[in-house]
Design an enzyme around this catalytic site. Structure first.
Site, PDB file in Angstrom:
ATOM      1  CE1 TYR A 165      61.118 -58.604  11.087  1.00  0.00           C
ATOM      2  CE2 TYR A 165      62.504 -59.445   9.311  1.00  0.00           C
ATOM      3  CZ  TYR A 165      61.897 -59.615  10.532  1.00  0.00           C
ATOM      4  OH  TYR A 165      62.078 -60.788  11.210  1.00  0.00           O
ATOM      5  CE1 TYR A 192      63.770 -61.650  15.443  1.00  0.00           C
ATOM      6  CE2 TYR A 192      65.088 -63.496  14.644  1.00  0.00           C
ATOM      7  CZ  TYR A 192      63.959 -62.697  14.543  1.00  0.00           C
ATOM      8  OH  TYR A 192      63.035 -62.945  13.577  1.00  0.00           O
ATOM      9  CE  LYS A 219      68.450 -66.792  10.362  1.00  0.00           C
ATOM     10  NZ  LYS A 219      67.980 -66.481  11.727  1.00  0.00           N
ATOM     11  CG  ASP A 272      67.957 -69.641  18.854  1.00  0.00           C
ATOM     12  OD1 ASP A 272      68.355 -70.264  17.846  1.00  0.00           O
ATOM     13  OD2 ASP A 272      67.171 -68.677  18.800  1.00  0.00           O
TER      14      ASP A 272
HETATM   15  C1  LIG Z   1      66.593 -66.356  12.372  1.00  0.00           C
HETATM   16  C2  LIG Z   1      66.594 -66.790  13.776  1.00  0.00           C
HETATM   17  C3  LIG Z   1      65.475 -67.427  14.330  1.00  0.00           C
HETATM   18  C4  LIG Z   1      64.181 -67.597  13.586  1.00  0.00           C
HETATM   19  O1  LIG Z   1      64.311 -68.445  12.498  1.00  0.00           O
HETATM   20  P1  LIG Z   1      63.229 -68.382  11.310  1.00  0.00           P
HETATM   21  O2  LIG Z   1      63.593 -69.519  10.442  1.00  0.00           O
HETATM   22  O3  LIG Z   1      63.408 -67.037  10.670  1.00  0.00           O
HETATM   23  O4  LIG Z   1      61.896 -68.522  11.924  1.00  0.00           O
HETATM   24  C5  LIG Z   1      65.572 -67.897  15.634  1.00  0.00           C
HETATM   25  N1  LIG Z   1      66.688 -67.734  16.348  1.00  0.00           N
HETATM   26  C6  LIG Z   1      67.785 -67.125  15.848  1.00  0.00           C
HETATM   27  C7  LIG Z   1      69.008 -67.007  16.690  1.00  0.00           C
HETATM   28  C8  LIG Z   1      67.764 -66.626  14.550  1.00  0.00           C
HETATM   29  O5  LIG Z   1      68.835 -65.990  14.066  1.00  0.00           O
END
Ligand SMILES: *Cc1c(COP(=O)(O)O)cnc(C)c1O
Length: 420
Positions: free
Chosen positions: A8, A136, A271, A242
């Site tokens: 970024y 996102y 994460k 997610d």
């Molecule tokens: C960071 C994030 C992702 C992507 O994860 P990466 O390990 O960076 O590919 C997907 N969904 C959410 C909600 C996120 O915060």
């Protein structure tokens, strides 16, 4: 020559002063000797703090056995044990774990699974997704298509990205773009009409639960998810949740979905799963999804298998991380962090501030114009705090081991910027 291309970042004239040489607990130590409190736990993943002796040891022990073997045709204890553990701790019904190597790929796996689920059942034409604005889900192609179409890169990649259906999220808070707030009822009504009109094309409804992260930190109440679950069933659409950012305590419960009282068909974790040590994601499906892939040959099987799938080092560190989370009563630690954030941030007002809000272990100050935050990063660093504002938001998502003094200093620094 710039051999290293940063994320970024405009690389013309790009310079990074902060070279990390060591990290311990919540502190980053820089080459010039300066120490910074990491207020955002390295993009929200380092939930146990840096250089954790028990996690280090888990890695070392596994490395002495083996670091990695393919999961195609071979298996191993760390992957099996982590799958068992995730089934045990995630919402009821999520019984089948598919590993990959990042949140983005974990989400791609979920989307691919949802599309093939309907194909396997003999239902054709369901290959699109309904999702929330301001979401996102990562940076790869499929998940970019369900990211916020204005904040994300839709205009840049128009024609390349599949087109999806966007639903206004409930916005319990000020909307940066000046649009009107949307109530839970209005949002559900929008979801209902979207599903009603397009369910024959939609494989799944997908969203971040309670906390929309990188799309602008919109928080919304669990009632939305409870009702969305019912709508998904009514219109024959899968529900994908997610929890890449919210999983492992960020919203106050181990998983945000717990607050809704319902389970999705597919949930994705990443994460915090490995606490920043290694890349790993888990896409966890319920029996309904899993069973649709059962058959006599390969025609119904899920044809996916990342090279690093179920990496033994990553699985070992994840297992140990979950153990620490449980044994050290992290939910209590998170409650304490939440209390301090509420005291420090809620009600904060200053010129340029639109709203300060808190959910779980996440504290946000949203401003009326991104320009208000220009220079904040350097200002915070001078005061020993690592913050990375983006767009019109400055936020903290601390490691759960941050002590009260450090957390109050982080909040004071965020607020001091507006009083300077
Ligand atoms: C960071 C994030 C992702 C992507 O994860 P990466 O390990 O960076 O590919 C997907 N969904 C959410 C909600 C996120 O915060």
């Amino acid at each position: 020559m710039q051999s290293l291309w940063y994320p970024y970042a405009q690389m013309r004239g790009h310079e990074i002063q902060n070279q990390v040489v060591a990290a311990q607990g919540v502190r980053l130590k820089l080459r010039d000797g300066q120490s910074l409190i990491d207020a955002i736990s390295s993009w929200w993943c380092v939930i146990h703090g840096y250089n954790h002796p028990i996690l280090n040891e888990a890695l070392r022990a596994q490395a002495n056995d083996f670091a990695h073997v393919m999961l195609g045709g071979l298996t191993h204890k760390p992957a099996q044990r982590l799958a068992d553990k995730l089934v045990e701790i995630t919402p009821a019904g999520l019984n089948h774990v598919f590993f990959a190597d990042s949140g983005s790929v974990g989400m791609e796996v979920a989307m691919k699974m949802a599309v093939q689920y309907w194909k396997n059942l003999g239902v054709t034409g369901k290959y699109r997704f309904a999702t929330l604005l301001r979401g996102y889900h990562g940076d790869t192609t499929g998940v970019m298509s369900i990211g916020d179409p204005e904040e994300g890169m839709h205009h840049l990649f128009k024609g390349y990205l599949p087109e999806q259906f966007f639903v206004r999220p409930p916005e319990g808070c000020g909307d940066a773009r000046g649009a009107m707030r949307t109530t839970v009822e209005e949002s559900l009504e929008h979801l209902r009409t979207t599903l009603q009109n397009h369910h024959s094309e939609i494989a799944a409804f997908v969203c971040e639960p309670l906390l929309q992260g990188a799309g602008g930190f919109n928080f919304y109440p669990p009632e939305f998810l409870t009702a969305a679950r019912i709508l998904c069933d009514e219109f024959q659409v899968l529900m994908i949740i997610d929890e890449v950012a919210t999983g492992f305590g960020r919203t106050g419960t181990l998983f945000a979905m717990e607050q809704s009282g319902v389970s999705p068909d597919i949930m994705v974790l990443a994460k915090g799963l490995t606490a920043g040590y290694l890349g790993l994601s888990a896409t966890i499906a319920n029996d309904r999804v899993f069973d649709a892939f059962l058959g006599d040959g390969y025609d119904k099987a899920f044809m996916h298998g990342p090279t690093f799938m179920g990496n033994a080092l990553a699985c070992s560190v994840a297992l140990k991380g979950i153990e620490i989370f449980e044994q050290e009563h992290y939910i209590q630690k998170i409650k304490r962090i939440n209390q301090i954030l509420l005291e420090e941030l809620v009600g904060f007002m200053a010129p340029g501030v639109r709203e300060a809000r808190v959910l779980g272990a996440c504290g946000v100050i949203e401003v009326t114009d991104a320009l208000v935050l220009k220079g904040l990063q350097a200002f915070a660093a001078e005061r020993g705090v690592w913050l990375r504002p983006f767009n019109n938001v400055v936020y903290t998502m601390p490691a759960y081991v941050m002590d009260e003094a450090d957390l109050r200093h982080v909040c004071a620094t965020m607020k001091a910027w507006f009083r300077k």
